[in-house]
Design an enzyme around this catalytic site. Structure first.
Site, mmCIF file in Angstrom:
data_model
loop_
_atom_site.group_PDB
_atom_site.id
_atom_site.type_symbol
_atom_site.label_atom_id
_atom_site.label_comp_id
_atom_site.label_asym_id
_atom_site.label_seq_id
_atom_site.Cartn_x
_atom_site.Cartn_y
_atom_site.Cartn_z
ATOM 1 N N VAL A 33 0.830 -1.210 0.000
ATOM 2 C CA VAL A 33 0.000 0.000 0.000
ATOM 3 C C VAL A 33 0.865 1.260 0.000
ATOM 4 O O VAL A 33 0.645 2.188 -0.781
ATOM 5 C CB VAL A 33 -0.938 -0.012 1.232
ATOM 6 C CG1 VAL A 33 -1.689 1.299 1.358
ATOM 7 C CG2 VAL A 33 -1.904 -1.181 1.148
ATOM 8 N N PHE A 59 -8.434 1.192 -1.177
ATOM 9 C CA PHE A 59 -9.278 0.187 -1.839
ATOM 10 C C PHE A 59 -8.562 -0.323 -3.084
ATOM 11 O O PHE A 59 -9.097 -0.289 -4.189
ATOM 12 C CB PHE A 59 -10.647 0.795 -2.195
ATOM 13 C CG PHE A 59 -11.417 1.248 -0.985
ATOM 14 C CD1 PHE A 59 -12.136 0.331 -0.222
ATOM 15 C CD2 PHE A 59 -11.397 2.568 -0.575
ATOM 16 C CE1 PHE A 59 -12.825 0.729 0.914
ATOM 17 C CE2 PHE A 59 -12.086 2.979 0.559
ATOM 18 C CZ PHE A 59 -12.807 2.062 1.305
ATOM 19 N N LEU A 60 -7.327 -0.754 -2.890
ATOM 20 C CA LEU A 60 -6.502 -1.188 -4.023
ATOM 21 C C LEU A 60 -6.600 -2.688 -4.202
ATOM 22 O O LEU A 60 -6.419 -3.431 -3.246
ATOM 23 C CB LEU A 60 -5.039 -0.818 -3.770
ATOM 24 C CG LEU A 60 -4.752 0.631 -3.385
ATOM 25 C CD1 LEU A 60 -3.284 0.799 -3.027
ATOM 26 C CD2 LEU A 60 -5.149 1.564 -4.525
ATOM 27 N N LYS A 79 -14.113 0.731 5.465
ATOM 28 C CA LYS A 79 -13.122 -0.172 4.881
ATOM 29 C C LYS A 79 -13.484 -1.636 5.146
ATOM 30 O O LYS A 79 -13.515 -2.472 4.240
ATOM 31 C CB LYS A 79 -11.745 0.157 5.474
ATOM 32 C CG LYS A 79 -10.689 -0.868 5.224
ATOM 33 C CD LYS A 79 -10.319 -0.947 3.766
ATOM 34 C CE LYS A 79 -9.450 -2.150 3.509
ATOM 35 N NZ LYS A 79 -8.817 -2.133 2.210
ATOM 36 N N ASN A 109 -14.879 -4.736 2.380
ATOM 37 C CA ASN A 109 -14.258 -6.051 2.196
ATOM 38 C C ASN A 109 -15.159 -7.179 2.686
ATOM 39 O O ASN A 109 -15.229 -8.244 2.070
ATOM 40 C CB ASN A 109 -12.907 -6.102 2.904
ATOM 41 C CG ASN A 109 -11.801 -5.509 2.042
ATOM 42 O OD1 ASN A 109 -12.057 -5.128 0.895
ATOM 43 N ND2 ASN A 109 -10.607 -5.415 2.568
ATOM 44 N N ILE A 112 -19.154 -12.455 -8.055
ATOM 45 C CA ILE A 112 -20.022 -13.612 -7.788
ATOM 46 C C ILE A 112 -19.445 -14.848 -8.477
ATOM 47 O O ILE A 112 -20.179 -15.741 -8.870
ATOM 48 C CB ILE A 112 -21.492 -13.346 -8.208
ATOM 49 C CG1 ILE A 112 -21.597 -12.961 -9.688
ATOM 50 C CG2 ILE A 112 -22.119 -12.279 -7.308
ATOM 51 C CD1 ILE A 112 -23.051 -12.967 -10.187
ATOM 52 N N CYS A 160 -6.219 -9.468 2.450
ATOM 53 C CA CYS A 160 -7.273 -8.618 3.002
ATOM 54 C C CYS A 160 -8.516 -9.356 3.482
ATOM 55 O O CYS A 160 -8.881 -9.256 4.650
ATOM 56 C CB CYS A 160 -7.669 -7.571 1.975
ATOM 57 S SG CYS A 160 -6.304 -6.475 1.587
ATOM 58 N N ARG A 211 -0.314 -15.070 0.020
ATOM 59 C CA ARG A 211 -0.912 -15.058 1.347
ATOM 60 C C ARG A 211 -2.311 -15.662 1.307
ATOM 61 O O ARG A 211 -3.139 -15.261 0.489
ATOM 62 C CB ARG A 211 -0.952 -13.629 1.900
ATOM 63 C CG ARG A 211 0.411 -13.183 2.412
ATOM 64 C CD ARG A 211 0.424 -11.757 2.862
ATOM 65 N NE ARG A 211 0.357 -10.838 1.738
ATOM 66 C CZ ARG A 211 0.383 -9.510 1.854
ATOM 67 N NH1 ARG A 211 0.434 -8.966 3.052
ATOM 68 N NH2 ARG A 211 0.332 -8.731 0.791
HETATM 69 N N1 UPG Z 1 -12.594 -13.974 -5.600
HETATM 70 C C1 UPG Z 1 -13.493 -15.005 -5.842
HETATM 71 N N2 UPG Z 1 -14.625 -14.720 -6.556
HETATM 72 C C2 UPG Z 1 -14.902 -13.482 -7.047
HETATM 73 C C3 UPG Z 1 -13.971 -12.455 -6.813
HETATM 74 C C4 UPG Z 1 -12.831 -12.718 -6.079
HETATM 75 O O1 UPG Z 1 -13.298 -16.142 -5.417
HETATM 76 O O2 UPG Z 1 -15.963 -13.329 -7.670
HETATM 77 C C5 UPG Z 1 -11.389 -14.230 -4.780
HETATM 78 C C6 UPG Z 1 -10.074 -14.078 -5.533
HETATM 79 O O3 UPG Z 1 -9.734 -15.263 -6.212
HETATM 80 C C7 UPG Z 1 -9.129 -13.755 -4.409
HETATM 81 C C8 UPG Z 1 -9.978 -12.977 -3.389
HETATM 82 O O4 UPG Z 1 -11.328 -13.239 -3.766
HETATM 83 O O5 UPG Z 1 -8.666 -14.950 -3.797
HETATM 84 C C9 UPG Z 1 -9.705 -11.497 -3.344
HETATM 85 O O6 UPG Z 1 -9.727 -10.911 -4.635
HETATM 86 P P1 UPG Z 1 -9.573 -9.331 -4.883
HETATM 87 O O7 UPG Z 1 -10.596 -8.605 -4.135
HETATM 88 O O8 UPG Z 1 -9.516 -9.126 -6.337
HETATM 89 O O9 UPG Z 1 -8.117 -9.085 -4.294
HETATM 90 P P2 UPG Z 1 -7.429 -8.146 -3.220
HETATM 91 O O10 UPG Z 1 -6.209 -7.624 -3.878
HETATM 92 O O11 UPG Z 1 -7.290 -8.928 -1.946
HETATM 93 O O12 UPG Z 1 -8.390 -6.859 -2.970
HETATM 94 C C10 UPG Z 1 -9.307 -6.753 -1.884
HETATM 95 C C11 UPG Z 1 -10.378 -5.717 -2.272
HETATM 96 C C12 UPG Z 1 -9.756 -4.330 -2.384
HETATM 97 C C13 UPG Z 1 -9.047 -4.000 -1.053
HETATM 98 C C14 UPG Z 1 -8.001 -5.071 -0.785
HETATM 99 C C15 UPG Z 1 -7.275 -4.840 0.533
HETATM 100 O O13 UPG Z 1 -11.001 -6.092 -3.501
HETATM 101 O O14 UPG Z 1 -10.764 -3.360 -2.639
HETATM 102 O O15 UPG Z 1 -8.408 -2.752 -1.114
HETATM 103 O O16 UPG Z 1 -8.656 -6.343 -0.698
HETATM 104 O O17 UPG Z 1 -8.152 -4.562 1.593
#
Ligand code: UPG
Length: 441
Positions: free
Chosen positions: A11, A155-156, A210, A214, A256, A266, A334
């Site tokens: 971040v 929100f990255l 926040k 999530n 979904i 996260c 992670r």
């Molecule tokens: N995932 C699914 N199904 C979906 C979408 C995601 O299984 O329909 C899984 C994906 O495979 C992954 C996890 O969900 O294992 C998280 O995905 P994603 O949200 O794209 O990744 P992050 O980089 O962890 O981002 C999340 C939030 C972001 C926030 C960040 C840290 O989307 O907005 O800033 O966590 O808090």
């Protein structure tokens, strides 16, 4: 404007690079001298698309500097961003040690007004604790200066972090005074497209926003995974159901996708921390607990399918694993579902030949030369001599493979797909047994 950022993790680094990109004068601080040296050489400690070029460009322009000298950073920045890790404690609550250490560090050399900005994901009430830590140190030093503490959660999405920062849907700013609100407005003005993206509110609401975001996204995923398990048992296809429900704009198509369970830095941590916060104020967060339980169970789903397919006889079998990172376009492992799967396979006496486009070094760091794990240079090499293929991350590279080639390498024409990226009809025609999530075989 002058900005200082404490923490050069995911971040902090993205935030620093993006603020510099729009012309601010940014100093990033870290206690890890090796990391700072590495960054000064232009080497990134993490992989994130577009980050390296942006860091180098702004470093060369003199707008982005890296140092271990905290006092200099406190002197430099009108804004002091706290962007350090908040790992889970044993009981699931967020560990604020690093956040409060930075607060103390800032107060140790602060002489005049500073805006201290919490960017780390922190539980409700943390701004108060930061204030206490700052007050304590200022008092001890006999320094009297005003300052503000602001909550500005990130929100990255990993893999899309630069774009998310440069073109945010919203910027949440929680602050209790007009001056900081105006300053934050000015700092974020270059990132507004078409209309003002800044949403301001009180500090506690910003902190909760926040976690709420999530937890909502994690809930959508666990809901779909639960539905996939029901689809399995009633002989429905969750992918058709997904498309069917997503058409309703009240539901929408985002987040979904059923799968092998959510991972990353996260969702698992934040759902736990929010549940912990609820317990702390005597509220039983039933839905949040279920979201976590469903996800935990989902991480075993594919292993159970594999075990059933081989009727429990896994000892001595070898599996090709495509994808190790918790999602595509990152090297982050992670809480990755791949880890749970590999560990279960090893426990059952099976071995794994794995390939990931970015996470090989990270896998090596985590597992070293562990028996039962062979890291391969290509998706094809991972297939050689294996019983079956398991897909764990939906990297584009895996989406339209040469199925003939896959079959020629595998002992059995079997694919286990933890991300539902293939068409069951095509695979059936090619003579594969295809096990996906919530889809009829
Ligand atoms: N995932 C699914 N199904 C979906 C979408 C995601 O299984 O329909 C899984 C994906 O495979 C992954 C996890 O969900 O294992 C998280 O995905 P994603 O949200 O794209 O990744 P992050 O980089 O962890 O981002 C999340 C939030 C972001 C926030 C960040 C840290 O989307 O907005 O800033 O966590 O808090």
């Amino acid at each position: 404007m002058r900005v200082s950022i404490f923490g050069t993790g995911y971040v902090g680094l993205v935030t620093g690079a993006c603020f510099a990109e729009v012309g601010n004068d940014v100093i990033c601080v870290d206690v890890d001298a090796d990391k700072i040296e590495q960054l000064n050489r232009g080497e990134m400690p993490i992989f994130e698309p577009g980050l390296e070029a942006m860091v180098i460009r702004n470093r060369d322009a003199g707008r982005l500097r890296f140092t271990t000298d905290a006092a200099m950073a406190v002197e430099h920045g009108d804004f002091q961003f706290i962007a350090v890790g908040t790992p889970s404690d044993e009981d699931g609550s967020a560990d604020l040690r690093h956040v409060l250490t930075v607060a103390d560090t800032i107060a140790t050399s602060m002489e005049s007004h500073r805006i201290i900005v919490d960017k780390s994901t922190v539980p409700v009430g943390t701004a108060d604790r930061v204030r206490e830590a700052v007050d304590r140190r200022l008092q001890q030093r006999g320094v009297t200066t005003s300052y503000s503490v602001v909550s500005n959660p990130e929100f990255l999405k990993e893999g899309a972090a630069i774009n998310d920062f440069m073109k945010p849907e919203r910027v949440i700013v929680g602050c209790d005074d007009a001056y900081s609100r105006e300053q934050l407005h000015a700092l974020y003005a270059p990132f507004n497209r078409n209309h003002d993206r800044l949403i301001s509110m009180d500090v506690r609401s910003a902190e909760l926003t926040k976690y709420a975001a999530n937890a909502m996204l994690a809930t959508k995923i666990s809901f779909m995974n639960e539905l996939a398990n029901i689809a399995d048992r009633v002989g429905a296809d969750i992918e058709r159901v997904r498309i069917g429900i997503g058409a309703d704009p009240r539901i929408g198509y985002h987040f979904i996708y059923p799968g092998a369970g959510y991972g990353g830095s996260c969702f698992p941590k934040d759902v736990k921390a929010l549940a912990r916060t609820a317990h702390d104020v005597d509220y039983v967060p039933q839905l949040l607990q279920a979201v976590e339980e469903v996800n935990d169970r989902q991480k075993h789903y594919l292993f159970n399918r594999i075990r059933e397919h081989y009727r429990g006889d896994l000892a001595g079998r070898r599996f090709a694993l495509w994808g190790l990172s918790f999602k595509p376009n990152t090297d982050d492992m992670r809480e990755a579902a791949s880890r749970r799967l590999m560990e279960s396979l090893w426990e059952a006496g099976a071995s794994v030949q794995a390939f990931d486009p970015k996470a090989m070094d990270e896998t090596r760091r985590l597992y070293g030369d562990r028996a039962g794990l062979t890291l391969c240079d290509s998706p094809e090499a991972a297939l050689e001599g294996c019983d079956a293929l398991v897909v764990m991350t939906e990297w584009n590279l895996f989406r339209s493979p040469d199925f003939e080639l896959i079959r020629s390498h595998l002992a059995d024409a079997v694919i286990f797909d933890g991300r539902n990226i293939y068409d069951p009809a095509v695979l059936a025609r090619l003579g594969f047994q295809y096990h996906a999530i919530g889809r009829p075989p």
